[in-house]
Design a protein around this motif. Structure first.
Motif, PDB file in Angstrom:
ATOM      1  N   ILE A 140      54.038  44.249  48.423  1.00 40.54           N
ATOM      2  CA  ILE A 140      52.765  44.969  48.380  1.00 40.54           C
ATOM      3  C   ILE A 140      51.718  44.007  48.939  1.00 40.54           C
ATOM      4  O   ILE A 140      51.449  42.966  48.346  1.00 40.54           O
ATOM      5  CB  ILE A 140      52.415  45.396  46.943  1.00 40.54           C
ATOM      6  CG1 ILE A 140      53.529  46.286  46.384  1.00 40.54           C
ATOM      7  CG2 ILE A 140      51.077  46.114  46.912  1.00 40.54           C
ATOM      8  CD1 ILE A 140      53.497  46.443  44.871  1.00 40.54           C
TER       9      ILE A 140
ATOM     10  N   HIS B  91      47.958  43.102  50.350  1.00 42.59           N
ATOM     11  CA  HIS B  91      46.540  43.499  50.254  1.00 42.59           C
ATOM     12  C   HIS B  91      45.729  42.765  51.329  1.00 42.59           C
ATOM     13  O   HIS B  91      45.560  41.544  51.236  1.00 42.59           O
ATOM     14  CB  HIS B  91      45.984  43.121  48.877  1.00 42.59           C
ATOM     15  CG  HIS B  91      46.796  43.640  47.722  1.00 42.59           C
ATOM     16  ND1 HIS B  91      46.425  44.749  46.995  1.00 42.59           N
ATOM     17  CD2 HIS B  91      47.960  43.211  47.169  1.00 42.59           C
ATOM     18  CE1 HIS B  91      47.332  44.977  46.048  1.00 42.59           C
ATOM     19  NE2 HIS B  91      48.270  44.046  46.127  1.00 42.59           N
TER      20      HIS B  91
ATOM     21  N   GLU C  23      38.597  42.817  44.222  1.00 46.88           N
ATOM     22  CA  GLU C  23      39.915  43.349  44.594  1.00 46.88           C
ATOM     23  C   GLU C  23      41.043  42.613  43.857  1.00 46.88           C
ATOM     24  O   GLU C  23      42.019  43.219  43.436  1.00 46.88           O
ATOM     25  CB  GLU C  23      40.147  43.210  46.115  1.00 46.88           C
ATOM     26  CG  GLU C  23      39.268  44.111  46.968  1.00 46.88           C
ATOM     27  CD  GLU C  23      39.721  45.564  46.932  1.00 46.88           C
ATOM     28  OE1 GLU C  23      40.881  45.817  46.604  1.00 46.88           O
ATOM     29  OE2 GLU C  23      38.876  46.447  47.216  1.00 46.88           O
TER      30      GLU C  23
ATOM     31  N   LYS D  35      41.034  43.364  39.916  1.00 47.94           N
ATOM     32  CA  LYS D  35      41.614  44.666  39.532  1.00 47.94           C
ATOM     33  C   LYS D  35      43.062  44.499  39.080  1.00 47.94           C
ATOM     34  O   LYS D  35      43.582  45.265  38.286  1.00 47.94           O
ATOM     35  CB  LYS D  35      41.629  45.613  40.756  1.00 47.94           C
ATOM     36  CG  LYS D  35      40.347  46.333  41.022  1.00 47.94           C
ATOM     37  CD  LYS D  35      40.586  47.555  41.933  1.00 47.94           C
ATOM     38  CE  LYS D  35      41.113  47.170  43.310  1.00 47.94           C
ATOM     39  NZ  LYS D  35      41.011  48.220  44.334  1.00 47.94           N
ATOM     40  N   TRP D  36      43.745  43.495  39.657  1.00 48.76           N
ATOM     41  CA  TRP D  36      45.171  43.311  39.416  1.00 48.76           C
ATOM     42  C   TRP D  36      45.482  42.161  38.477  1.00 48.76           C
ATOM     43  O   TRP D  36      46.602  42.061  37.960  1.00 48.76           O
ATOM     44  CB  TRP D  36      45.877  43.032  40.756  1.00 48.76           C
ATOM     45  CG  TRP D  36      45.832  44.154  41.709  1.00 48.76           C
ATOM     46  CD1 TRP D  36      44.838  44.430  42.625  1.00 48.76           C
ATOM     47  CD2 TRP D  36      46.795  45.194  41.863  1.00 48.76           C
ATOM     48  NE1 TRP D  36      45.150  45.551  43.336  1.00 48.76           N
ATOM     49  CE2 TRP D  36      46.344  46.049  42.885  1.00 48.76           C
ATOM     50  CE3 TRP D  36      48.015  45.468  41.232  1.00 48.76           C
ATOM     51  CZ2 TRP D  36      47.068  47.170  43.298  1.00 48.76           C
ATOM     52  CZ3 TRP D  36      48.722  46.579  41.641  1.00 48.76           C
ATOM     53  CH2 TRP D  36      48.246  47.418  42.658  1.00 48.76           C
TER      54      TRP D  36
END
Lengths: 379, 379
Positions: A139, A141, A165, A168-169
């Motif tokens: 994944i 980004h 960003e 968020k994870w």
């Protein structure tokens, strides 16, 4: 035999950190379990420590190879059909810029091949489409920015956006690998400094390699005193660290003592000094891994190592309170380094057996699975 | 043994829907046949039901594994040299955005590997070139847009443009898979809501997974009462659905009853609840598939499943009126879910046998063909 240079083999000062760290993991795990609406967490439950720790106790005559392989076996979780996606590890690599795309890929795919469930890469836009194209399993980004694409007046806005960003994870990650293919762009490194601070606030472990080491050598405060940080310097990176921190040159005669002092002076981070034998210290003890790997020194092997350490460190954190783990350290960063180094060497040796001078990093990655199965077989 | 929780095993209310659906399929097939200028449609003709349904009747002592494999065999069409491109399935995946490119690829390539003739992906421009690079086998349409690339005043124009692009193809699709790697961008989800409405107007079946489930959980009207919709929630997605629809928590004691109620409350959509055993209900019966798969929980396996269900569901629609199909449901969405789940588990088991902890989603995809050949051999 695992070599122990005991300054203090107890875990007084550190144990609170581990407890805190464990509580953070525990909180996340409990949250996950609550979200999942299930009560069990396999036989790897960190509360009950039910996992049988076969073969972990070392006989004094055991070979060094058997010892490090026992560590790997002890921290590798049992595969259990009741577990859910993410529970065997969710790793993120921060790296990949206009110039470098291979390094973050090597680190991220190695994590998956060892058994992590999910592997993310946070990189620049230019790097993202290339890294994605290497493998649909990752994944990726495309969120980092380099100075050439950012106007001065936009910098603080973009920095906040990048952080948003990643944040968020953040809570979902079991470990960050910071540095593979990061480059040295000043604005990008500013962003990464902030990411390290946020990871630290969230008690997320970090493995720092490559240009990440350039960054922290110039700004030691970023990791100093963070017991969930692992540095994995090669010869040159180690030299710069020693010069910066100990204000002297590398001393190979007293390599273990010097490494111990270095780790202690950076407040108990764990350092894996790569070399013919890998030396590992957290400022309390020194361990070494010297099982035979390969004489090939093709670029990218350090990235496999950083990805491997990240996975094993995450797994070790789940069992760190296990009283049956009769090895000389219960520090999950030490255990992660020992297991990562062991697996990497085994895989390099298998790949070299087959490909000889032609051995590349991708060949070694292809041998990670077989190496793991050799050491820690799944029936 | 297929477990049947009979509330009503008849097909009173639903049969009109099936007839309508079958008519739509029939119309499309006749159109294809007319276009191709041929008169025959293999021995899988839905009017004459000429396909021999060997081995479909279950003896009461048959094992669960044999039962679900019989379903798969019953709905898999005979390979016939007289058939033409498209007749074995034309699938479209709606998904793929700036962050996610692997998921739509996994779903689309799985459909092809199982035997569909054509597999499309509708995704954003950023994602398209990457997905195209994974495989030249896929037809990838770079037509979706995320908010960051669209000005507010252009939104309604772009939405119409997106819909126009999908509508051009809609009548040719046998099934849409909505959600793999879709992301949660509000504008993109607005477009996808409209695509769902159009698919429904055209009686095209839809399989909804991943972020598609996030979308429909917040807007149940999109699928409510649509008997050609399949939802494939994992643990977390199922939990949110139960909370939203039944206003309670997941109850694992009465898992089958709860699933039945849930499917009924959403007006007879079919739900495949993924777990150690997959539970499947259309609000009338509950089936379970529990043949052993693999203990690896690497990301992407759900995408294989959604692509598989899409293909089998398309095939099942072609034989839904077959009177010889003596299993507990003739609902093509139920049959598609049973077959998809069975094949996915078989492939995961084969891949794990070989790759153990190192098993990745691409390894499982590579085992789809052999698994299908094991269950439903082509001489």
């Amino acid at each position: 035999m695992l070599v122990k240079l005991g300054v203090n083999s107890g875990f007084g000062a550190k144990s609170c950190i581990y407890m805190l760290a464990s509580s953070a993991v525990l909180r996340r795990q409990q949250l996950v379990i609550r979200c999942l609406g299930v009560g069990g967490y396999s036989n790897h439950n960190i509360n009950t420590n039910q996992k049988p720790m076969q073969g972990v106790g070392f006989s004094s005559g055991a070979s060094l190879e058997a010892d490090v392989e026992n560590v790997l076996r002890a921290i590798t979780p049992t595969l259990d059909p009741n577990r859910h996606k993410g529970q065997a590890g969710n790793i993120a690599v921060i790296g990949g810029c206009r110039e470098y795309t291979g390094a973050p890929y090597f680190a991220a795919i190695s994590a998956l091949k060892i058994g992590a469930d999910l592997s993310h890469v946070f990189c620049t836009r230019d790097a993202a489409s290339v890294i994605k194209s290497y493998s649909p399993e990752l994944i990726v980004h495309p969120i980092l920015e380099e100075s050439y694409s950012v106007r001065d007046e936009d910098k603080s806005f973009i920095l906040e956006k990048v952080l948003g960003e990643v944040d968020k994870w953040m809570e979902r990650f079991d470990c960050l690998v910071i540095g593979p293919g990061l480059g040295r762009d000043p604005f990008l490194l500013d962003c990464v400094s902030k990411i390290i601070k946020h990871a630290r606030q969230s008690n997320v472990p970090i493995v720092i390699d490559g240009d990440g080491l350039f960054l922290i050598t110039n700004c030691l405060d970023l990791v100093s005193g963070y017991h969930l940080a692992v540095l994995t310097p090669n010869v040159n990176e180690y030299k710069r660290l020693v010069q910066k921190v100990l204000s002297c040159e590398v001393n190979d005669e007293d390599a273990r003592e010097q490494l111990l002092s270095l780790a202690k002076r950076i407040g108990g981070v764990t350092i894996l000094r790569k070399g013919k034998a890998d030396l590992i210290s957290d400022g309390e003890i020194v361990e070494s891994v010297s099982i035979y790997g390969s004489p090939r020194r093709c670029g990218g092997q350090g990235d496999i190592l950083s990805g491997s350490v990240a996975v094993f460190l995450s797994w070790a954190r789940q069992i760190v309170t296990d009283e049956n783990l009769s090895i000389s350290s219960r520090n999950p960063t030490m255990l992660g380094c020992i297991a990562g180094s062991t697996l990497m060497r085994k895989a390099a040796s298998l790949a070299f057996e087959n490909k000889k001078r032609s051995t590349l990093t991708t060949d070694i990655i292809e041998c990670l699975g077989r190496s793991l199965q050799d050491i820690c077989p799944v029936p």
